[in-house]
Design a protein around this motif. Sequence first.
Motif, PDB file in Angstrom:
ATOM      1  N   GLY A  82      13.157  29.524  -0.799  1.00  0.00           N
ATOM      2  CA  GLY A  82      12.804  30.354   0.348  1.00  0.00           C
ATOM      3  C   GLY A  82      12.529  29.450   1.542  1.00  0.00           C
ATOM      4  N   LYS A  83      12.385  30.073   2.711  1.00  0.00           N
ATOM      5  CA  LYS A  83      12.130  29.290   3.926  1.00  0.00           C
ATOM      6  C   LYS A  83      11.268  30.092   4.875  1.00  0.00           C
ATOM      7  N   GLY A  84      10.677  29.396   5.860  1.00  0.00           N
ATOM      8  CA  GLY A  84       9.853  30.093   6.843  1.00  0.00           C
ATOM      9  C   GLY A  84       9.510  29.199   8.013  1.00  0.00           C
ATOM     10  N   ALA A  85       8.906  29.816   9.026  1.00  0.00           N
ATOM     11  CA  ALA A  85       8.504  29.079  10.224  1.00  0.00           C
ATOM     12  C   ALA A  85       7.268  29.738  10.829  1.00  0.00           C
ATOM     13  N   ILE A  86       6.393  28.901  11.360  1.00  0.00           N
ATOM     14  CA  ILE A  86       5.232  29.367  12.120  1.00  0.00           C
ATOM     15  C   ILE A  86       5.387  28.802  13.524  1.00  0.00           C
ATOM     16  N   VAL A  87       5.485  29.673  14.498  1.00  0.00           N
ATOM     17  CA  VAL A  87       5.677  29.275  15.888  1.00  0.00           C
ATOM     18  C   VAL A  87       4.324  29.283  16.594  1.00  0.00           C
ATOM     19  N   GLY A  88       4.028  28.220  17.340  1.00  0.00           N
ATOM     20  CA  GLY A  88       2.792  28.156  18.104  1.00  0.00           C
ATOM     21  C   GLY A  88       2.746  29.207  19.197  1.00  0.00           C
ATOM     22  N   ALA A  89       1.539  29.469  19.729  1.00  0.00           N
ATOM     23  CA  ALA A  89       1.293  30.589  20.630  1.00  0.00           C
ATOM     24  C   ALA A  89       2.066  30.542  21.939  1.00  0.00           C
ATOM     25  N   VAL A 133       5.752  32.250   2.101  1.00  0.00           N
ATOM     26  CA  VAL A 133       7.197  32.067   2.096  1.00  0.00           C
ATOM     27  C   VAL A 133       7.766  32.788   0.871  1.00  0.00           C
ATOM     28  N   PRO A 134       8.647  33.786   1.079  1.00  0.00           N
ATOM     29  CA  PRO A 134       9.206  34.517  -0.059  1.00  0.00           C
ATOM     30  C   PRO A 134      10.182  33.649  -0.843  1.00  0.00           C
ATOM     31  N   ILE A 135      10.247  33.915  -2.146  1.00  0.00           N
ATOM     32  CA  ILE A 135      11.099  33.141  -3.049  1.00  0.00           C
ATOM     33  C   ILE A 135      11.940  34.115  -3.876  1.00  0.00           C
ATOM     34  N   VAL A 143      17.090  38.942  -9.479  1.00  0.00           N
ATOM     35  CA  VAL A 143      16.401  38.448 -10.673  1.00  0.00           C
ATOM     36  C   VAL A 143      14.900  38.605 -10.449  1.00  0.00           C
ATOM     37  N   ARG A 144      14.343  39.652 -11.057  1.00  0.00           N
ATOM     38  CA  ARG A 144      12.968  40.073 -10.786  1.00  0.00           C
ATOM     39  C   ARG A 144      11.929  39.018 -11.175  1.00  0.00           C
ATOM     40  N   SER A 145      12.195  38.242 -12.202  1.00  0.00           N
ATOM     41  CA  SER A 145      11.224  37.243 -12.658  1.00  0.00           C
ATOM     42  C   SER A 145      10.971  36.150 -11.619  1.00  0.00           C
ATOM     43  N   HIS A 146      11.860  36.032 -10.638  1.00  0.00           N
ATOM     44  CA  HIS A 146      11.733  34.997  -9.617  1.00  0.00           C
ATOM     45  C   HIS A 146      11.224  35.526  -8.277  1.00  0.00           C
ATOM     46  N   PHE A 147      10.936  36.833  -8.187  1.00  0.00           N
ATOM     47  CA  PHE A 147      10.326  37.367  -6.965  1.00  0.00           C
ATOM     48  C   PHE A 147       8.954  36.733  -6.851  1.00  0.00           C
ATOM     49  N   ASP A 148       8.725  35.969  -5.809  1.00  0.00           N
ATOM     50  CA  ASP A 148       7.466  35.249  -5.677  1.00  0.00           C
ATOM     51  C   ASP A 148       7.263  34.858  -4.220  1.00  0.00           C
ATOM     52  N   ALA A 149       6.214  34.132  -3.962  1.00  0.00           N
ATOM     53  CA  ALA A 149       5.942  33.572  -2.635  1.00  0.00           C
ATOM     54  C   ALA A 149       5.058  32.354  -2.816  1.00  0.00           C
ATOM     55  N   MET A 150       5.151  31.441  -1.894  1.00  0.00           N
ATOM     56  CA  MET A 150       4.263  30.274  -1.880  1.00  0.00           C
ATOM     57  C   MET A 150       3.588  30.227  -0.521  1.00  0.00           C
ATOM     58  N   GLU A 151       2.278  30.172  -0.537  1.00  0.00           N
ATOM     59  CA  GLU A 151       1.523  30.101   0.707  1.00  0.00           C
ATOM     60  C   GLU A 151       1.521  28.665   1.218  1.00  0.00           C
TER      61      GLU A 151
END
Length: 194
Positions: A82-89, A133-135, A143-151
């Motif tokens: 998974g991937k993600g981004a946090i943009v500053g204000a 971040v969704p996984i 594949v339901r067993s891999h639905f997850d997220a990492m903070e």
Amino acid sequence: MPEVKIRKRLMIVEEIFHEGGPAAAIPRRRAAALAVIENPFAGRYVEEISAFMDDLTPLGVAMAKDLVAALGGDASVVDGYGKGAIVGAAGELEHGALWHVPGGYAMREALGDAKAIVPSTKKVGGPGTRLDVPITHVNASYVRSHFDAMEVGVPDGPKADEIVLALVMTTGPRVHARVGGLKADAIQGEDGLR
């Protein structure tokens, strides 16, 4: 386009032995690579920003390779991402969307033949903002067993004129996955879904 200016990079590796049930014979591992970069568009509206994705590509490739190394160096054991981004204000949500192509394609390149779309999330926030971040499975999103997220997050980022970029990879399903659905060993691999 402006060059990518990196303030810092972080690597987070988790080993999950159990979540209240029996300990797994082989712990599940999750890893996140993060980079805090200067946002070249902060504080102003810029119409054409998409070319910056090309500038982010080498960073994405480096982060993806570092993730594989952090998980033991063998890309074949990685089966979630998974991937993600946090943009500053001082930025806008669209600046986080610049990570879709360089982050996603970098992980697919590092893993060889991954077929599933790389799930993604983004938000605007200040220093210390956390992001889930969704996984999903790398070859079949259903594949339901891999639905997850990492903070993930950075204690001192993003500053108003920064972006935190994140890539996540995992080995194996949730440690106590048992809610049915498509199993990893039943993937057909035709469309990235099943």
